[in-house]
Design a protein around this motif. Structure first.
Motif, short mmCIF file in Angstrom:
data_model
loop_
_atom_site.label_atom_id
_atom_site.label_comp_id
_atom_site.label_asym_id
_atom_site.label_seq_id
_atom_site.Cartn_x
_atom_site.Cartn_y
_atom_site.Cartn_z
N LEU A 198 -24.69 49.69 14.07
CA LEU A 198 -25.98 50.13 13.56
C LEU A 198 -25.86 50.59 12.10
O LEU A 198 -26.69 50.25 11.26
N ALA A 199 -24.78 51.34 11.81
CA ALA A 199 -24.55 51.81 10.44
C ALA A 199 -24.33 50.63 9.50
O ALA A 199 -24.79 50.64 8.35
N LYS A 200 -23.66 49.60 9.98
CA LYS A 200 -23.42 48.40 9.18
C LYS A 200 -24.74 47.77 8.76
O LYS A 200 -24.92 47.38 7.59
N THR A 201 -25.68 47.68 9.68
CA THR A 201 -27.00 47.11 9.39
C THR A 201 -27.74 47.94 8.35
O THR A 201 -28.35 47.41 7.41
N GLU A 202 -27.67 49.28 8.50
CA GLU A 202 -28.38 50.17 7.57
C GLU A 202 -27.79 50.09 6.17
O GLU A 202 -28.53 50.09 5.18
N PHE A 203 -26.47 50.03 6.08
CA PHE A 203 -25.84 49.94 4.76
C PHE A 203 -26.13 48.60 4.10
O PHE A 203 -26.30 48.52 2.88
N ASN A 204 -26.18 47.54 4.88
CA ASN A 204 -26.53 46.23 4.33
C ASN A 204 -27.92 46.25 3.72
O ASN A 204 -28.16 45.67 2.66
N ARG A 205 -28.85 46.91 4.39
CA ARG A 205 -30.21 47.03 3.86
C ARG A 205 -30.21 47.84 2.57
O ARG A 205 -30.91 47.49 1.60
N ALA A 206 -29.44 48.91 2.54
CA ALA A 206 -29.39 49.79 1.36
C ALA A 206 -28.84 49.05 0.15
O ALA A 206 -29.29 49.25 -0.98
N LEU A 207 -27.85 48.17 0.37
CA LEU A 207 -27.22 47.46 -0.74
C LEU A 207 -28.19 46.55 -1.48
O LEU A 207 -28.01 46.26 -2.66
N HIS A 208 -29.20 46.08 -0.78
CA HIS A 208 -30.17 45.18 -1.40
C HIS A 208 -31.06 45.91 -2.41
O HIS A 208 -31.77 45.27 -3.19
N LEU A 209 -31.03 47.25 -2.40
CA LEU A 209 -31.86 48.03 -3.31
C LEU A 209 -31.24 48.16 -4.70
O LEU A 209 -31.90 48.59 -5.64
N PHE A 210 -29.95 47.80 -4.81
CA PHE A 210 -29.23 48.02 -6.07
C PHE A 210 -29.17 46.75 -6.90
O PHE A 210 -29.20 45.63 -6.37
N PRO A 211 -29.07 46.91 -8.23
CA PRO A 211 -29.00 45.72 -9.10
C PRO A 211 -27.71 44.95 -8.89
O PRO A 211 -26.71 45.49 -8.39
N ALA A 212 -27.73 43.68 -9.27
CA ALA A 212 -26.55 42.83 -9.10
C ALA A 212 -25.41 43.32 -9.99
O ALA A 212 -25.63 43.87 -11.07
N LYS A 213 -24.20 43.11 -9.54
CA LYS A 213 -23.02 43.52 -10.30
C LYS A 213 -22.73 42.51 -11.42
O LYS A 213 -23.06 41.33 -11.31
N LYS A 214 -22.07 43.00 -12.49
CA LYS A 214 -21.70 42.14 -13.61
C LYS A 214 -20.76 41.02 -13.17
O LYS A 214 -20.76 39.93 -13.73
N SER A 215 -19.97 41.31 -12.16
CA SER A 215 -18.99 40.32 -11.69
C SER A 215 -19.65 39.17 -10.95
O SER A 215 -19.04 38.12 -10.75
N GLY A 216 -20.89 39.38 -10.51
CA GLY A 216 -21.56 38.36 -9.70
C GLY A 216 -21.26 38.51 -8.22
O GLY A 216 -21.76 37.75 -7.39
N TRP A 217 -20.47 39.50 -7.89
CA TRP A 217 -20.08 39.74 -6.50
C TRP A 217 -21.17 40.47 -5.74
O TRP A 217 -21.79 41.41 -6.24
N VAL A 218 -21.41 40.05 -4.51
CA VAL A 218 -22.36 40.74 -3.63
C VAL A 218 -21.54 41.60 -2.67
O VAL A 218 -20.78 41.07 -1.86
N PRO A 219 -21.65 42.94 -2.74
CA PRO A 219 -20.84 43.81 -1.89
C PRO A 219 -21.05 43.52 -0.40
O PRO A 219 -22.16 43.21 0.04
N LYS A 220 -19.95 43.61 0.34
CA LYS A 220 -19.98 43.35 1.77
C LYS A 220 -19.88 44.66 2.56
O LYS A 220 -19.38 45.66 2.06
N VAL A 221 -20.34 44.61 3.79
CA VAL A 221 -20.19 45.74 4.71
C VAL A 221 -19.49 45.23 5.96
O VAL A 221 -19.88 44.20 6.52
N THR A 222 -18.45 45.93 6.38
CA THR A 222 -17.73 45.51 7.58
C THR A 222 -17.29 46.74 8.36
O THR A 222 -17.35 47.87 7.87
N THR A 223 -16.86 46.53 9.58
CA THR A 223 -16.39 47.64 10.42
C THR A 223 -14.91 47.42 10.76
O THR A 223 -14.42 46.29 10.74
N CYS A 224 -14.24 48.51 11.08
CA CYS A 224 -12.84 48.40 11.49
C CYS A 224 -12.43 49.65 12.25
O CYS A 224 -13.14 50.66 12.24
N SER A 225 -11.29 49.56 12.88
CA SER A 225 -10.67 50.71 13.53
C SER A 225 -9.23 50.79 13.06
O SER A 225 -8.42 49.90 13.35
N ALA A 226 -8.91 51.85 12.33
CA ALA A 226 -7.54 52.01 11.84
C ALA A 226 -6.58 52.30 12.98
O ALA A 226 -5.38 52.06 12.87
#
Length: 360
Positions: free
Chosen positions: A245-273
């Motif tokens: 659920l947090a992954k979905t919310e962060f993905n939505r939040a990222l769309h509110l920010f301007p594009a990076k100079k690098s052209g990279w679109v930030p990703k959101v992922t989950t993991c367990s250390a």
């Protein structure tokens, strides 16, 4: 007989002399060893041959606040510079308790299993009261610290902004010269150090956790705009659904920010250390970013901009150090402190007096 009667009961008699507990020869050898400091050339040669002990000694040298060590430290850095800039620099940040150390250990072990040589520069917060620091990262990364292809160096943050160690940038150069191809920098995670770390790494990774009120914090612009990827840690057990659920919310939040100079679109992922689930996905994301950034030359441009930035930062740092260690300023500073405290003079006027005196 008379002497025996007059002798106090508290008097002592000569006992048996104890043998020497330390061999004079051994003590002399230890003293000579301690006095013998390797030259800058010896340190450079040892570092470039992959000697971790020499690397640790050199980092200690450049972290020293002793002005007498500055010339030798600069010589070592200059000698290692031609062998540097051949690594991937990854900054990892997150609030305390997000699991940075556990994640770095799992991530580092994954990288060494792929044949990488990993150096971890961990910055520990220093107490504002005692100036002490725990430096417990080696203890928390007990598996990674035993790995032959890994090097962990905890450093106290001191009084530098946001907890970034003052000499972390130079330590990166030494680690690269020592043959480490992946440099991980762990920040304190207090909300201020991220800007400094972002200015010395190629990829900036933000660790988050779900179900702790962290989602709203993640939407704040500052840190989100700097992040190249967001990793939601502790996605295991009953927390898996919350992490998704947090992954979905962060993905939505990222769309509110301007594009990076690098052209990279930030990703959101989950993991367990803990379970190592999703650790490889994080490396795949970083690899994809590096491939894209090098292809469009952003990687090289960013490195050049960072080198220029750290030149200016070093000038600022050296000016500050020399000002406070100047023999004429030390007593004058104390007298002006008292004058400011007693409202005899304003802080701004006192600062102007000190600076004018310094530049005479």
């Amino acid at each position: 007989m008379e002497d025996k009667k007059n002798k106090s009961a508290l008097s002592e008699i000569n006992g048996v002399n104890q043998p020497e507990s330390i061999s004079n020869t051994v003590a002399k050898n230890i003293q000579q060893f301690r006095r013998k400091q390797p030259s800058a050339t010896e340190l450079i040669d040892s570092i470039c041959s992959g000697d971790k002990i020499a690397l640790s000694r050199a980092i200690t040298l450049i972290e020293s606040t002793n002005v007498n060590h500055l010339t030798k430290a600069n010589e070592v850095i200059q000698g290692c510079l031609p062998f540097a800039n051949k690594s991937v620099r990854i900054g990892i940040t997150g609030v305390p308790g997000v699991g940075k150390s556990t994640f770095i250990e799992a991530f580092g072990k994954h990288l060494t299993s792929l044949g990488k040589k990993v150096a971890v520069l961990a910055v520990d917060p220093s107490s504002s009261i005692s100036n002490g620091s725990i430096l417990g990262d080696k203890t928390r990364m007990e598996e990674l610290v035993k790995d032959e292809n890994a090097f962990i160096r905890p450093s106290a943050s001191g009084d530098s902004l946001g907890g970034v160690a003052r000499k972390t940038r130079e330590s990166i150069i030494l680690c690269e010269a020592c043959g480490f191809d992946t440099i991980i920098i762990e920040t304190v995670g207090v909300g201020q150090s991220e800007t400094a770390v972002h200015s010395m790494v190629d990829f900036f990774l933000l660790l988050k956790i779900a179900g702790a009120g962290d989602e709203l914090q993640g939407i704040k612009r500052g840190i989100m705009e700097m992040a190249d990827t967001i990793v939601i840690n502790k996605a295991d057990g009953d927390n898996i659904s919350k992490a998704k659920l947090a992954k979905t919310e962060f993905n939505r939040a990222l769309h509110l920010f301007p594009a990076k100079k690098s052209g990279w679109v930030p990703k959101v992922t989950t993991c367990s250390a803990i379970t190592k689930e999703g650790i490889d996905d994080v490396w795949q994301i970083i690899s994809a970013y590096l491939e894209m950034a090098k292809a469009n030359v952003y990687f090289q441009v960013k490195r050049k901009e960072q080198s220029q930035f750290w030149m200016l930062e070093t000038i600022n740092e050296q000016l500050k150090t020399r000002f406070y260690s100047h023999p004429d300023i030390i007593p004058l500073l104390e007298s002006n402190k008292k004058a400011v405290q007693n409202n005899v003079i304003s802080p701004f006027a006192a600062a102007q007096i000190l600076l004018e005196h310094y530049y005479k």
